[in-house]
Design an enzyme around this catalytic site. Structure first.
Site, short mmCIF file in Angstrom:
data_model
loop_
_atom_site.label_atom_id
_atom_site.label_comp_id
_atom_site.label_asym_id
_atom_site.label_seq_id
_atom_site.Cartn_x
_atom_site.Cartn_y
_atom_site.Cartn_z
N TYR A 1 0.85 -1.19 0.00
CA TYR A 1 0.00 0.00 0.00
C TYR A 1 0.89 1.24 0.00
O TYR A 1 1.88 1.28 0.72
CB TYR A 1 -0.89 0.02 1.25
N GLU B 1 -3.27 7.55 -4.10
CA GLU B 1 -3.20 6.29 -3.35
C GLU B 1 -3.12 5.10 -4.30
O GLU B 1 -3.84 5.05 -5.30
CB GLU B 1 -4.44 6.15 -2.47
#
Lengths: 296, 380
Positions: free
Chosen positions: B101, B189
């Site tokens: 992530y 993101e």
């Protein structure tokens, strides 16, 4: 007394021209009694507009007039540079009302101010400005709705709700020491705590009204500050109880992300800190009027 | 402005961030064409601006054209948490060895940028933050100095990504930071950021929120405007330059100032009603703006009554009243209006309005009374 600005404050209006917002508001501020001593415009140095001497740079304006504060309403692409120019020229209080400055520019500008120009306080951007009733008005607040003499200090993230707060207090004969609009952007130069600390230190301010809104965690941090450091009573209102998550409610900073930034959490934190939290702005005004009466 | 995944990936590629080969499809046939170009196996992904697509059945693996037809047919038109799927992203399926992530956003309290990196990707990061906060390596970044390659490399070590991924991940993080800053994102993101079995690191998903305030320096964002919102009311409002958000109630709201508009929603809710929208007409409140606002509210079939809540500061209430009266002559309203006008020159404003008042145009002195009245009207 008042906080941040008073009758000795000398204001330079940055980016002044016969058709600029800066001139329009600068003249209104001057009509209110504010010392508007200079304007700046790189193309009009040496000119005079409506009796305001114009300089090419803020540095020249400061040298010639002793200006201590600046007022910026230039469009977003030029606002960050204007703020830094004022700081570099030694201006100690910069009011920037410009709406729509990119967050990246705000983040860089704020940190450059902190790192390079520690003596400069920025108010805004995207704020209505500041008024110390009867002494100084920088920004777009209508002087007519403010009442000099204190004892209430107001600090707010919203524009219109601030005007309503001023109006409702003034109509009941309750005056204000200073009313500070800190603005609704994600990186405000001056925050709630800066203002609460100044009000706490100001002998003429007996009580503080705080107007918050959804987004970020400044209200929660303010609540902690109030609990730890404030002896003066605070009445608060937080707008956006019914705002949906993930949507910017008009202000770039007014957005609930995930579970953080909700009005409910802010109200709970303020309540816990001993703040009287109202359900709407009018109720906050009514409560403040009662409180001032109780204080005598 | 939130981007769809495919837009986010296209945006990433401008900054050199590697993604899988793929393309957009609005029909089953287009999906097959894109799959042939990307090379089988492919992943067929619903394009909606909401999380949980996989669980809802909006992301499917397809080994050949037949399976692409089957999945594309099922996903197009599917409803995912109230969002209808009109568009697919079809990309070559990656052989995933590891899922990570990575994100950049603004840390508002610190007034610094915040990078988050985790070797635990592919799941909701909020969940990781709640259950295993130590699995997220947070990096505060000074916006003035930015993120350099060396700091990114140390950060990758700290997050404990697999050795094979570290150098590529550091490069990618610098690219993602550049995308976030120079690309004016509120959020950039990647979840998951993957290491493939061949040892390549790239973005398997893209979540990008652009800062609307930076539109003036990004002409390339024009193409995103057309797909910005699915709500026809919002589209109509944005075309008129209005700051509008569609909601689900029956009370149309018009107010000046974002705080007052939010507050108006709250007061309507407090007295038992529900707002149909948020609409901030700003400081001006002249006849043109008021007429445009009323047109947008009037076009919303769920609106049963309208609450116009104006506080005059610099904008005097008598000017606002004139604007309202003129706007009412231009727009043929379906619903009754309740007005609350207060502030500078409120008395003059109310006198101007008095001759126009009727059971279709009512005035109340306070916000609370106006809210009660409008909620009653909306319920009747």
């Amino acid at each position: 007394m008042s906080i941040f600005v008073d009758e000795t404050t000398k204001v330079v209006v940055q980016g002044i021209s016969p058709t600029s917002q800066g001139l329009y508001h600068g003249l209104r501020n001057r009509a209110y009694g504010t010392q508007v001593v200079a304007g700046t415009n790189p193309k009009r140095g040496g000119a005079e507009i409506e009796g305001i001497p114009v300089f090419a740079t803020v540095a020249e304006a400061v040298a010639a007039t002793g200006a201590t504060a600046s007022f910026i309403s230039v469009p977003p692409p030029h606002a960050a540079a204007a703020i830094l120019e004022a700081a570099a020229a030694g201006i100690s209080f910069v009011v920037c009302i410009t709406e729509g400055i990119p967050a990246q520019d705000e983040a860089v500008t704020y940190n450059r101010l902190v790192q390079e120009f520690g003596g400069t306080r920025l108010l805004g951007p995207n704020c209505p400005g500041i008024i110390s009733p009867g002494k100084c008005n920088i920004g777009i607040t209508s002087g007519d709705i403010a009442l000099p003499g204190g004892p209430v200090g107001i600090v707010s993230r919203s524009g219109t709700l601030t005007y309503q707060a001023l109006h409702e207090l003034s109509q009941q004969g309750v005056g204000q020491t200073t009313c500070v609009g800190i603005g609704g952007d994600p990186v405000p130069g001056t925050n709630f705590i800066d203002c609460l600390a100044a009000f706490q230190a100001d002998p003429d301010t007996k009580a503080v009204m705080m107007i918050g809104e959804i987004g970020g965690s400044e209200e929660e941090r303010a609540a902690q500050y109030i609990a730890d450091h404030m002896t003066k009573p605070v009445v608060a209102y937080v707008a956006g109880v019914t705002a949906p998550p993930g949507r910017k409610m008009g202000h770039a900073g007014a957005i609930i992300s995930g579970s953080s930034g909700t009005a409910q959490a802010k109200m709970a934190a303020l309540s816990e800190a001993g703040v009287e939290v109202a359900q709407n702005q009018t109720e906050a005004g009514v409560r403040m009027v009662e409180l001032v009466k109780e204080l005598g | 402005m939130d981007l769809y995944e495919y837009q986010g990936k296209q945006y990433f590629r401008r900054f050199g961030i590697p993604t899988s080969p793929g393309g957009v499809a609005d029909t089953v046939d287009e999906a097959v064409t894109q799959a042939e170009q990307a090379g089988y196996p492919v992943v067929v992904k619903a394009q909606v601006k909401v999380g949980g697509r996989g669980k809802a059945g909006g992301i499917k693996l397809a080994a050949d054209a037949e399976e692409v037809r089957q999945h594309a047919g099922a996903i197009l038109g599917m409803d995912i948490k109230g969002h209808t799927v009109h568009r697919l992203w079809v990309e070559h399926a990656s052989d995933i060895a590891k899922e990570y992530y990575a994100s950049f956003t603004l840390d508002r309290p610190a007034k610094l940028h915040l990078g988050m990196l985790s070797a635990t990707g592919g799941v909701e990061i909020e969940e990781v933050a709640a259950t295993n906060p130590g699995a997220i390596a947070r990096l505060s970044i000074d916006p003035v100095t930015g993120l350099d390659r060396a700091a990114a490399r140390r950060w990758v070590d700290e997050a404990d990504l697999d050795e094979a991924a570290r150098d590529q991940a550091a490069d990618l993080l610098v690219q993602l930071y550049t995308c976030y800053t120079e690309g004016d994102c509120d959020l950039a993101e990647i979840n998951p950021l993957i290491l493939t079995t061949e040892g390549r690191v790239h973005a398997l998903d893209a979540k990008v929120t652009l800062d609307d305030n930076a539109r003036f320096r990004h002409p390339e964002w024009e193409e995103y405007a057309a797909t910005e919102t699915e709500d026809p009311r919002e589209r109509m409002a944005h075309e008129r330059g209005l700051n509008y958000i569609g909601l689900e109630g029956s009370v149309g709201i018009i107010a000046n100032g974002a705080g007052l508009a939010m507050s108006t929603l709250d007061v309507v809710n407090q007295v038992g009603g529900r707002a149909a929208n948020f609409l901030d007409i700003g400081g001006g409140a002249n006849a043109d703006v008021m007429a445009a606002a009323l047109e947008v509210i009037n076009a919303d079939p769920s609106v049963k009554a309208i609450f116009v809540n104006i506080f005059g500061g610099i904008t005097r209430v008598d000017e606002v009243a004139k604007g309202v009266i003129e706007a009412l002559q231009r727009v043929d309203l379906r619903s009754p209006i309740v007005l609350r006008l207060d502030g500078t020159n409120a008395e003059e404003g109310r006198s101007l309005l008095a001759p126009h008042l009727s059971d279709r145009l009512l005035a109340e002195p306070t916000m609370l009374e106006a809210a009660r009245r409008v909620v009653t009207l909306a319920g009747a």
